[in-house]
Structures are given as structure tokens and as C-alpha cells.
Write a protein that holds these residues in place. Structure first.
Motif, PDB file in Angstrom:
ATOM      1  N   THR A   1      12.874 -52.415   2.008  1.00 32.90           N
ATOM      2  CA  THR A   1      13.162 -53.248   3.189  1.00 32.90           C
ATOM      3  C   THR A   1      14.062 -54.417   2.806  1.00 32.90           C
ATOM      4  O   THR A   1      15.044 -54.715   3.497  1.00 32.90           O
ATOM      5  CB  THR A   1      11.841 -53.768   3.809  1.00 32.90           C
ATOM      6  OG1 THR A   1      10.947 -52.657   3.944  1.00 32.90           O
ATOM      7  CG2 THR A   1      12.078 -54.388   5.154  1.00 32.90           C
TER       8      THR A   1
ATOM      9  N   MET B   1      11.309 -45.735  10.336  1.00 34.01           N
ATOM     10  CA  MET B   1      10.293 -46.752  10.129  1.00 34.01           C
ATOM     11  C   MET B   1      10.773 -48.092  10.696  1.00 34.01           C
ATOM     12  O   MET B   1      11.979 -48.353  10.731  1.00 34.01           O
ATOM     13  CB  MET B   1      10.028 -46.897   8.641  1.00 34.01           C
ATOM     14  CG  MET B   1       8.728 -47.591   8.373  1.00 34.01           C
ATOM     15  SD  MET B   1       8.678 -48.317   6.733  1.00 34.01           S
ATOM     16  CE  MET B   1       7.100 -49.111   6.826  1.00 34.01           C
TER      17      MET B   1
ATOM     18  N   ALA C   1      10.967 -50.758   9.349  1.00 32.74           N
ATOM     19  CA  ALA C   1      11.743 -51.494   8.353  1.00 32.74           C
ATOM     20  C   ALA C   1      13.243 -51.369   8.566  1.00 32.74           C
ATOM     21  O   ALA C   1      13.998 -52.301   8.263  1.00 32.74           O
ATOM     22  CB  ALA C   1      11.383 -50.995   6.955  1.00 32.74           C
ATOM     23  N   THR C   2      13.693 -50.228   9.079  1.00 33.62           N
ATOM     24  CA  THR C   2      15.129 -50.032   9.301  1.00 33.62           C
ATOM     25  C   THR C   2      15.640 -51.116  10.252  1.00 33.62           C
ATOM     26  O   THR C   2      16.598 -51.838   9.952  1.00 33.62           O
ATOM     27  CB  THR C   2      15.379 -48.638   9.925  1.00 33.62           C
ATOM     28  OG1 THR C   2      14.562 -47.671   9.287  1.00 33.62           O
ATOM     29  CG2 THR C   2      16.837 -48.249   9.859  1.00 33.62           C
TER      30      THR C   2
ATOM     31  N   ALA D   1      15.531 -44.772   2.064  1.00 33.00           N
ATOM     32  CA  ALA D   1      14.193 -45.021   1.514  1.00 33.00           C
ATOM     33  C   ALA D   1      13.492 -43.719   1.154  1.00 33.00           C
ATOM     34  O   ALA D   1      12.772 -43.646   0.162  1.00 33.00           O
ATOM     35  CB  ALA D   1      13.355 -45.821   2.512  1.00 33.00           C
TER      36      ALA D   1
ATOM     37  N   SER E   1      13.269 -46.393  -1.451  1.00 31.54           N
ATOM     38  CA  SER E   1      11.923 -46.956  -1.656  1.00 31.54           C
ATOM     39  C   SER E   1      11.189 -46.237  -2.783  1.00 31.54           C
ATOM     40  O   SER E   1      11.238 -45.009  -2.884  1.00 31.54           O
ATOM     41  CB  SER E   1      11.099 -46.821  -0.370  1.00 31.54           C
ATOM     42  OG  SER E   1       9.782 -47.276  -0.598  1.00 31.54           O
TER      43      SER E   1
ATOM     44  N   PHE F   1       7.827 -46.881  -3.035  1.00 32.16           N
ATOM     45  CA  PHE F   1       6.425 -46.938  -2.576  1.00 32.16           C
ATOM     46  C   PHE F   1       5.681 -45.754  -3.225  1.00 32.16           C
ATOM     47  O   PHE F   1       6.261 -44.690  -3.409  1.00 32.16           O
ATOM     48  CB  PHE F   1       6.441 -46.827  -1.036  1.00 32.16           C
ATOM     49  CG  PHE F   1       5.111 -46.939  -0.380  1.00 32.16           C
ATOM     50  CD1 PHE F   1       4.585 -48.182  -0.059  1.00 32.16           C
ATOM     51  CD2 PHE F   1       4.380 -45.797  -0.055  1.00 32.16           C
ATOM     52  CE1 PHE F   1       3.342 -48.282   0.561  1.00 32.16           C
ATOM     53  CE2 PHE F   1       3.144 -45.896   0.566  1.00 32.16           C
ATOM     54  CZ  PHE F   1       2.625 -47.144   0.869  1.00 32.16           C
TER      55      PHE F   1
HETATM   56  C1  LIG Z   1      12.537 -44.679   6.454  1.00 32.28           C
HETATM   57  C2  LIG Z   1      12.001 -45.856   5.718  1.00 32.28           C
HETATM   58  N1  LIG Z   1      12.710 -46.998   5.701  1.00 32.28           N
HETATM   59  C3  LIG Z   1      12.277 -48.078   5.026  1.00 32.28           C
HETATM   60  C4  LIG Z   1      11.085 -48.081   4.354  1.00 32.28           C
HETATM   61  C5  LIG Z   1      10.618 -49.315   3.680  1.00 32.28           C
HETATM   62  O1  LIG Z   1      10.426 -49.127   2.322  1.00 32.28           O
HETATM   63  P1  LIG Z   1       9.595 -50.219   1.483  1.00 32.28           P
HETATM   64  O2  LIG Z   1       8.151 -49.979   1.784  1.00 32.28           O
HETATM   65  O3  LIG Z   1       9.934 -49.922   0.057  1.00 32.28           O
HETATM   66  O4  LIG Z   1      10.069 -51.549   1.916  1.00 32.28           O
HETATM   67  C6  LIG Z   1      10.309 -46.924   4.342  1.00 32.28           C
HETATM   68  C7  LIG Z   1       9.014 -46.894   3.628  1.00 32.28           C
HETATM   69  O5  LIG Z   1       8.103 -46.220   3.907  1.00 32.28           O
HETATM   70  C8  LIG Z   1      10.774 -45.784   5.048  1.00 32.28           C
HETATM   71  O6  LIG Z   1      10.060 -44.663   5.078  1.00 32.28           O
END
Ligand SMILES: Cc1ncc(COP(=O)(O)O)c(C=O)c1O
Length: 371
Positions: A65, A90, A92-93, A162, A184, A186
Motif C-alpha cells: 500500500t 482491494m 488499498a488500490t 500486489a 505485496s 503479506f
Molecule cells: C490487490 C491488492 N492491492 C494491494 C494490497 C495491499 O498490500 P499490503 O497488504 O502489502 O499493503 C493487497 C494486499 O492484500 C492486494 O491484494
């Protein structure tokens, strides 16, 4: 019908226990060196990541993110600048655009369930500065179409990669098409670490330089303060774990593709389901199967049937597209995306599931529809 099994959606302890000895010795070796922040393991991992993806510059960040946000900040985003993204992603995008000061503009998914290039073009306004394709579920968008639109309208592209380390379109890695991208690490990601972690990729020195400052208090690599920044460094210890795991990454991807091939062979004939593309369905794509997300008739009943039979599934992101979270203030309807979210479900997809377990899952899916 096979005997009842228990197949969790994702077995978090096994991220650690399957490779415990190696992790413990890395922990011990790095710990004894006191190499916790911005040390050689991180440098080596960044070099390995650049080499693996073909990106000119790769930098560890605290999570994807942050990396996505740095992408938009580094291109010089101004308040009110609009960025078009697929709502099938997600939070986060969109959050990365928002926190960088811009306006995230959600659009529909296309037939491949990734961002629809036609919807992108239709959403362009005089305020549009960029496109943010999500390389979702380990599959890369048709980036030639996205990049052609970006060139036509002079837009920036920051890829949300990610979920897509190692995924390719026409032989080119996800995360290396646009101006910048983030991956990512994660724990449940195809390359997961033992906590949060992310990678930032770019081919552009100016963007790499700016992102570097953003992630380390505004300092450049020599320690000179050149701007405002914050702390979003990838822990050196996590980098050491990731460097170790990257060595067997291709085998991990191959196994996931093998699992996808079993799902395809066992479920591909069912009219009640729409499966993701099979591993070799389209030679332009190389998918890494971060997830196995399908659409299913009577989705909620199927989920319950699988649960009762010991199988964990996941409906991604609380079952809503980004624009469907009312408090975020999007005033838009995206019927195709909303229909997708009413039907989508993810089956176990990871290196911990055995062939027998995948067959058991397929037996249970078939028995739900056909008795
Ligand atoms: C499509 C997508 N974008 C962004 C993220 C964000 O990643 P992070 O958890 O490393 O910030 C994720 C995480 O699950 C994701 O699946």
C-alpha cells in the motif's frame, strides 16, 4: 465419495513451520550480525527482485500500500488529480491514490474480471492523470491496451501488482509496464514473508530516487536530506526471509499452476461455475494463481456446503467492490462488478493443499450441484 477431510482456506502456521529450520538459522545469523535496518540482506533482496522481474530499480517498502502511494507521490500527484482503477480490487488500490492526494475513480471489470480498457477510456476527464490496473489473482491485465490508452491521453500508469509477482503478459512481468508498481509480501501472498512487507518497482531513475526519499525520511541513499519523507522501510530480517524464499519461487508458482490445472480438469465442465482461465488457456498470459477465484450459482449455499464438509473458502474483501463501501463516498453503480461480487468465491489455492485435497474439494463442489 472420499472420506471427509479438513482443508483450511489458508494454513498460516505452515508459512513458518514448513521451512522452520531455514527461518531459524536466518533469524540467528541476521540477529547475531545486528543487521536489522537497511542492511545487506535487503540490498541483496532488492537486487534479486529487480533481476527476477526485469525492473531496473526495486526497493523494499513496509507494505505494498505504501509502495503504491509512493508511486503516485513520486509522479507529482496534485490535489484533485483523478486516477482510474477497477473496483474489483482491494481497498488499498484506491486508498493509495486518496492518501497521495488524488481522486480514485472506480470503473467496471471486463470479460477477464480485470480492469476493462473500454471503461477506462470512457472515464477519462480533463482531470485524469493516471490509470491504476490491478494485476489481480496472479494474472496480468492486457497491458498493451492499457498502455496504448495511457500513451494516447498522456497518462501515468502505476500498477497494483500486489498479487502478481512472476505473472507475465506477452513475456513481460507484471509491475514493469507502467511508471511504477508495488508488490505485496503479506504472508498469504505467493511470495510471503513473516509479517508485512512490500516491493516497489520502476524503470525510471527519477521515480526511484523520489520513492527512495519517501520511504526513508526524505534522505537519499547517501543520507542527505532532500525532501520530506517518512519511514516505510522493509525490515532487513524480512528481506532475508524473502531472499531465501525467492530461490524456490518458480517451483511454488509451478505447484500453484498444477493445482489450477486440477480444478480446471475436474470442474471445467460445470455450467453452474465460471472458472478463472486455465494455466495454458492463452499463451499471452502466464498466471501465478495468487488466488483461485471463480463465480458460482447459489454461491452462498455452495460456501456453506463446503464449510460443513471441512473446506475453507473466502469471499474476497468482505464481498464488496471498493465503490460498494458506502462510507467511502462513491456515488456510482457498476452493475457488472456488483454481479461479480454476488457470485464470486475463492477455493483453497496454495502450496499446502495436496492433490488428494484438491480432488476432495472438487468432489464436494460437484456433489453440491449434482448430488
Ligand atoms: C490487490 C491488492 N492491492 C494491494 C494490497 C495491499 O498490500 P499490503 O497488504 O502489502 O499493503 C493487497 C494486499 O492484500 C492486494 O491484494
Amino acid at each position: 465419495m472420499s472420506a471427509k477431510m479438513t482443508v483450511p482456506f489458508f494454513n498460516y502456521p505452515r508459512v513458518y513451520t514448513d521451512d522452520r529450520d531455514a527461518f531459524l538459522s536466518i533469524f540467528d545469523e541476521v540477529g547475531k550480525r545486528g543487521a536489522f535496518i537497511l542492511q545487506k540482506d535487503l540490498r541483496e533482496f532488492e537486487a534479486a527482485l529487480a533481476q527476477y522481474t526485469g525492473a531496473k530499480y526495486a526497493m523494499g517498502v513496509a507494505n505494498a500500500t505504501d509502495g503504491l502511494e509512493f508511486g503516485w507521490m513520486a509522479i507529482g500527484m496534485r490535489p484533485g488529480d483523478e486516477v482510474i482503477f477497477s473496483s474489483h480490487t482491494m481497498l488499498a488500490t484506491a486508498a493509495a491514490v486518496k492518501t497521495a492526494g488524488g481522486v480514485p475513480v472506480p470503473v467496471e471489470l471486463g470479460a477477464d474480471n480485470l480492469i476493462d480498457p473500454e471503461a477506462v477510456e470512457a472515464a477519462i476527464t480533463p482531470r485524469t492523470v493516471g490509470i491504476m490496473p490491478t494485476q489481480l489473482n496472479g494474472r496480468t491485465c492486457e497491458m498493451d491496451r492499457i498502455m496504448a490508452i495511457a500513451a494516447k491521453y498522456r497518462l501515468f500508469v502505476v500498477e497494483d501488482a500486489a498479487q502478481a509477482l512472476g505473472s507475465k503478459f506477452k513475456g513481460k512481468h507484471a509491475g514493469t509496464f507502467g511508471n511504477a508498481s508495488a508488490i505485496s509480501f503479506f504472508p498469504a501472498k505467493v511470495l510471503g514473508c513473516l509479517g508485512d512487507g512490500g516491493g516497489f518497482l520502476t524503470n525510471d531513475y527519477t521515480i526511484a530516487d523520489k520513492a527512495w526519499q519517501l520511504h526513508d525520511h526524505g534522505r537519499d541513499a547517501e543520507g542527505e536530506v532532500r525532501s520530506w519523507g517518512r519511514n516505510s522501510r522493509l525490515d532487513n530480517l524480512q528481506a532475508a526471509f524473502l531472499l531465501h524464499r525467492l530461490k524456490t519461487y518458480d517451483q511454488v508458482v509451478a505447484r500453484r499452476r498444477a493445482v489450477a490445472a486440477i480444478y480446471q480438469a475436474r470442474l471445467g465442465d460445470m455450467p453452474e461455475l465460471q472458472l478463472p482461465p486455465a494455466p495454458d488457456a492463452d499463451p499471452r498470459h502466464f498466471d501465478v494463481y495468487q488466488n483461485y477465484e471463480l463465480q458460482a450459482d447459489r454461491r452462498d449455499d455452495l460456501k456453506e456446503h463446503l464449510r460443513v464438509n471441512g473446506i475453507g473458502t473466502l469471499i474476497q474483501w468482505g464481498g464488496k467492490a471498493v465503490h460498494q463501501w458506502e462510507r467511502l463516498g462513491f456515488q456510482i453503480k457498476l452493475p457488472k462488478t456488483e454481479r461479480f461480487f454476488a457470485r464470486c468465491i475463492m477455493l483453497p489455492m496454495n502450496v499446502f493443499v495436496s492433490d488428494d485435497e484438491v480432488h476432495y474439494i472438487c468432489d464436494q463442489v460437484r456433489s453440491f450441484y449434482h448430488g
